[in-house]
Scaffold this active site. Structure first.
Site, mmCIF file in Angstrom:
data_model
loop_
_atom_site.group_PDB
_atom_site.id
_atom_site.type_symbol
_atom_site.label_atom_id
_atom_site.label_comp_id
_atom_site.label_asym_id
_atom_site.label_seq_id
_atom_site.Cartn_x
_atom_site.Cartn_y
_atom_site.Cartn_z
ATOM 1 N N CYS A 221 0.856 -1.247 0.365
ATOM 2 C CA CYS A 221 -0.032 0.015 -0.373
ATOM 3 C C CYS A 221 0.525 1.198 0.104
ATOM 4 O O CYS A 221 0.055 2.490 -0.168
ATOM 5 C CB CYS A 221 -1.088 0.247 1.581
ATOM 6 S SG CYS A 221 -2.067 -1.220 1.142
ATOM 7 N N HIS B 167 -3.385 7.370 2.773
ATOM 8 C CA HIS B 167 -3.698 6.387 2.023
ATOM 9 C C HIS B 167 -4.924 6.052 2.886
ATOM 10 O O HIS B 167 -5.223 5.799 3.940
ATOM 11 C CB HIS B 167 -2.725 5.089 2.596
ATOM 12 C CG HIS B 167 -3.118 3.649 2.163
ATOM 13 N ND1 HIS B 167 -3.645 3.906 0.959
ATOM 14 C CD2 HIS B 167 -2.794 3.271 2.943
ATOM 15 C CE1 HIS B 167 -3.838 1.787 1.024
ATOM 16 N NE2 HIS B 167 -4.118 1.395 2.248
ATOM 17 N N ASN C 20 -10.063 0.260 0.450
ATOM 18 C CA ASN C 20 -8.671 0.372 -0.054
ATOM 19 C C ASN C 20 -8.573 -0.009 -1.983
ATOM 20 O O ASN C 20 -8.521 -1.265 -1.800
ATOM 21 C CB ASN C 20 -8.005 -0.370 1.007
ATOM 22 C CG ASN C 20 -6.714 -0.085 1.032
ATOM 23 O OD1 ASN C 20 -6.549 -0.116 -0.102
ATOM 24 N ND2 ASN C 20 -5.870 -1.359 1.732
HETATM 25 O O1 UT7 Z 1 -3.700 -1.292 3.460
HETATM 26 C C1 UT7 Z 1 -2.451 -1.698 3.630
HETATM 27 C C2 UT7 Z 1 -3.131 -1.382 5.490
HETATM 28 N N1 UT7 Z 1 -4.111 -2.834 5.986
HETATM 29 C C3 UT7 Z 1 -4.913 -1.912 6.616
HETATM 30 O O2 UT7 Z 1 -4.442 -0.807 7.537
HETATM 31 C C4 UT7 Z 1 -6.424 -2.068 7.390
HETATM 32 C C5 UT7 Z 1 -5.543 -3.046 8.803
HETATM 33 N N2 UT7 Z 1 -7.011 -3.291 9.525
HETATM 34 C C6 UT7 Z 1 -7.943 -2.838 9.568
HETATM 35 O O3 UT7 Z 1 -8.389 -2.009 9.364
HETATM 36 C C7 UT7 Z 1 -8.975 -3.770 10.428
HETATM 37 O O4 UT7 Z 1 -8.368 -4.346 11.535
HETATM 38 C C8 UT7 Z 1 -9.931 -4.743 10.225
HETATM 39 C C9 UT7 Z 1 -11.228 -3.577 9.014
HETATM 40 C C10 UT7 Z 1 -9.983 -4.834 8.696
HETATM 41 C C11 UT7 Z 1 -11.135 -5.410 10.917
HETATM 42 O O5 UT7 Z 1 -11.661 -4.557 12.059
HETATM 43 P P1 UT7 Z 1 -11.278 -4.679 13.504
HETATM 44 O O6 UT7 Z 1 -11.475 -3.860 14.296
HETATM 45 O O7 UT7 Z 1 -9.553 -4.754 13.442
HETATM 46 O O8 UT7 Z 1 -12.317 -5.899 13.620
HETATM 47 P P2 UT7 Z 1 -11.573 -7.607 14.263
HETATM 48 O O9 UT7 Z 1 -10.988 -7.680 12.960
HETATM 49 O O10 UT7 Z 1 -11.307 -6.745 15.207
HETATM 50 O O11 UT7 Z 1 -13.323 -8.563 14.625
HETATM 51 C C12 UT7 Z 1 -13.905 -7.540 15.884
HETATM 52 C C13 UT7 Z 1 -15.076 -9.042 15.369
HETATM 53 C C14 UT7 Z 1 -14.197 -9.917 15.432
HETATM 54 O O12 UT7 Z 1 -15.875 -10.776 15.946
HETATM 55 P P3 UT7 Z 1 -15.899 -10.936 17.614
HETATM 56 O O13 UT7 Z 1 -14.682 -12.151 17.139
HETATM 57 O O14 UT7 Z 1 -15.184 -9.716 18.245
HETATM 58 O O15 UT7 Z 1 -16.853 -11.825 17.674
HETATM 59 C C15 UT7 Z 1 -14.632 -10.513 14.137
HETATM 60 O O16 UT7 Z 1 -14.935 -12.292 13.393
HETATM 61 O O17 UT7 Z 1 -15.363 -8.625 13.883
HETATM 62 C C16 UT7 Z 1 -15.982 -9.913 13.698
HETATM 63 N N3 UT7 Z 1 -16.008 -9.271 11.822
HETATM 64 C C17 UT7 Z 1 -16.462 -8.885 11.041
HETATM 65 N N4 UT7 Z 1 -17.660 -8.893 11.307
HETATM 66 C C18 UT7 Z 1 -18.864 -8.804 10.534
HETATM 67 C C19 UT7 Z 1 -14.175 -9.572 11.373
HETATM 68 N N5 UT7 Z 1 -14.932 -8.742 9.524
HETATM 69 C C20 UT7 Z 1 -16.324 -9.187 9.705
HETATM 70 C C21 UT7 Z 1 -16.824 -8.766 8.948
HETATM 71 N N6 UT7 Z 1 -18.038 -8.391 9.177
HETATM 72 N N7 UT7 Z 1 -16.730 -8.196 7.163
#
Ligand code: UT7
Length: 332
Positions: free
Chosen positions: A116, A256, A286
């Protein structure tokens, strides 16, 4: 003779027509509009549906948009740099094909890959060629067909990425406009957290790698998020302090577009008013190498000659950094 700086003198962009909305994603994986919007800021993304078209198609369209809008003759371009993480093919640089297709017959071309941060690093490379006095017109294109490496059954990644392209032209400037300073970093500990396992020299493609879905993007989102928030904010603060820029002096933050919460955290550390923070993640998601030039294209009409732009990115690898650039023109 005055010092030569490298200024952006033209901008172009292209996104495919097909819109993949959060509502459609709800029918594909276990997710919902409320979760995606509140966790990422994304409402929809564009997808290049044509099976026979790759990243070069997006890049050519963005480059042609720039050429047409600026009246630049393709044969005057010295060099074409393509920032991309999704080349048309593993071997044969996509930039070379793009240069030929747009008629840049006097240019040499190559690809630059830093996930990225590809476009941000590309700005540094393009500017260095200009500042050295060696070349006069460097076309930098950021393009990615992310849909070609995304598993649309994996809700952790398929809601984030989209396809798109943007292009900028760098030219010499003797009035002090253009790139002023850069602070670029990388750290190899990051490659475990955001990667495609197979298809490279460690794990070449095989029936097994395909069956195991190892040709798709894997992301440990939580870890990447943590590093992105602290590192993008750190470098942006650093570029401000070493150029004696207060929050009043910064006119625009061009960050970004990976997650609205990461952009907000960076802006907050820079103590910037929301009105200076450019955002289009809700429309495109993204787009990896295309996020920065797509912002430039969407907001070009608001920039004034002399405006102070701070660019910031964070990506797989890890790769990250910040660039301070003085805008060189008023849009007619
Ligand atoms: O561009 C290159 C660099 N990339 C980035 O900068 C991306 C960085 N990361 C992020 O933007 C975020 O970590 C994400 C958007 C990918 C994920 O968001 P998060 O707030 O970190 O969510 P998480 O992975 O901690 O998941 C929280 C909860 C989980 O459920 P439990 O364990 O709390 O019950 C996941 O299973 O949300 C659940 N979850 C979803 N629910 C609905 C994960 N993905 C989804 C989804 N829809 N698509």
């Amino acid at each position: 003779m005055n010092k030569i700086t490298a200024a952006i003198t033209a901008v172009g962009a292209y996104v495919p027509d097909y819109v993949l909305s959060n509502q459609v994603l709800e029918t594909m994986v276990d997710t919902n509009d409320e979760w995606i919007t509140s966790r990422t800021g994304i409402k929809e993304r564009r997808i290049l549906k044509d099976k026979d078209k790759g990243t070069s198609f997006l890049a050519i369209k963005a480059a042609q948009d720039l050429l047409q809008k600026s009246g630049t003759k393709p044969e005057d371009i010295d060099m074409v740099l393509l920032a991309t993480a999704t080349p048309d093919m593993p071997v044969a640089a996509t930039a070379v094909y793009v240069a030929t297709q747009i008629g840049a017959v006097n240019a040499f071309a190559y690809d630059l890959q830093a996930a990225c941060s590809s476009f941000l690093y590309g700005m540094s490379t393009a500017a260095a060629y200009i500042q050295s006095g060696r070349y006069k017109k460097v076309l930098l294109v950021g393009a990615d067909k992310m849909s070609s490496i995304i598993d649309y059954t994996d809700r952790a990644t398929c809601i984030i990425f989209g396809d798109g392209a943007g292009a900028v032209l760098f030219e010499p400037n003797e009035e002090g406009y253009g790139l002023q300073d850069e602070y670029l970093r990388s750290d190899g500990i990051g490659r475990e957290y955001l990667k495609i396992d197979a298809g490279g020299s460690i794990l070449p493609a095989s029936e097994e790698t395909v069956a195991n879905k190892q040709h798709y993007v894997f992301q440990d989102g939580k870890t990447v998020f943590k590093y992105a928030v602290s590192n993008m904010a750190d470098v942006s603060e650093k570029i401000m302090s070493r150029n004696n820029l207060s929050h009043d002096d910064v006119d625009w933050l061009i960050a970004h577009q990976a997650n609205k919460r990461i952009i907000d955290a960076t802006a907050s550390r820079m103590n910037l008013d929301d009105s200076k923070v450019l955002v289009n993640i809700e429309k495109y998601g993204n787009t990896t190498s295309a996020t920065l030039p797509l912002l430039l294209s969407d907001y070009e009409h608001q920039f004034k000659k002399g405006d102070n732009l701070v660019f910031a990115s964070f990506g797989g690898g890890f790769t990250w950094g910040s660039i301070y650039l003085k805008w060189a023109y008023d849009k007619k």
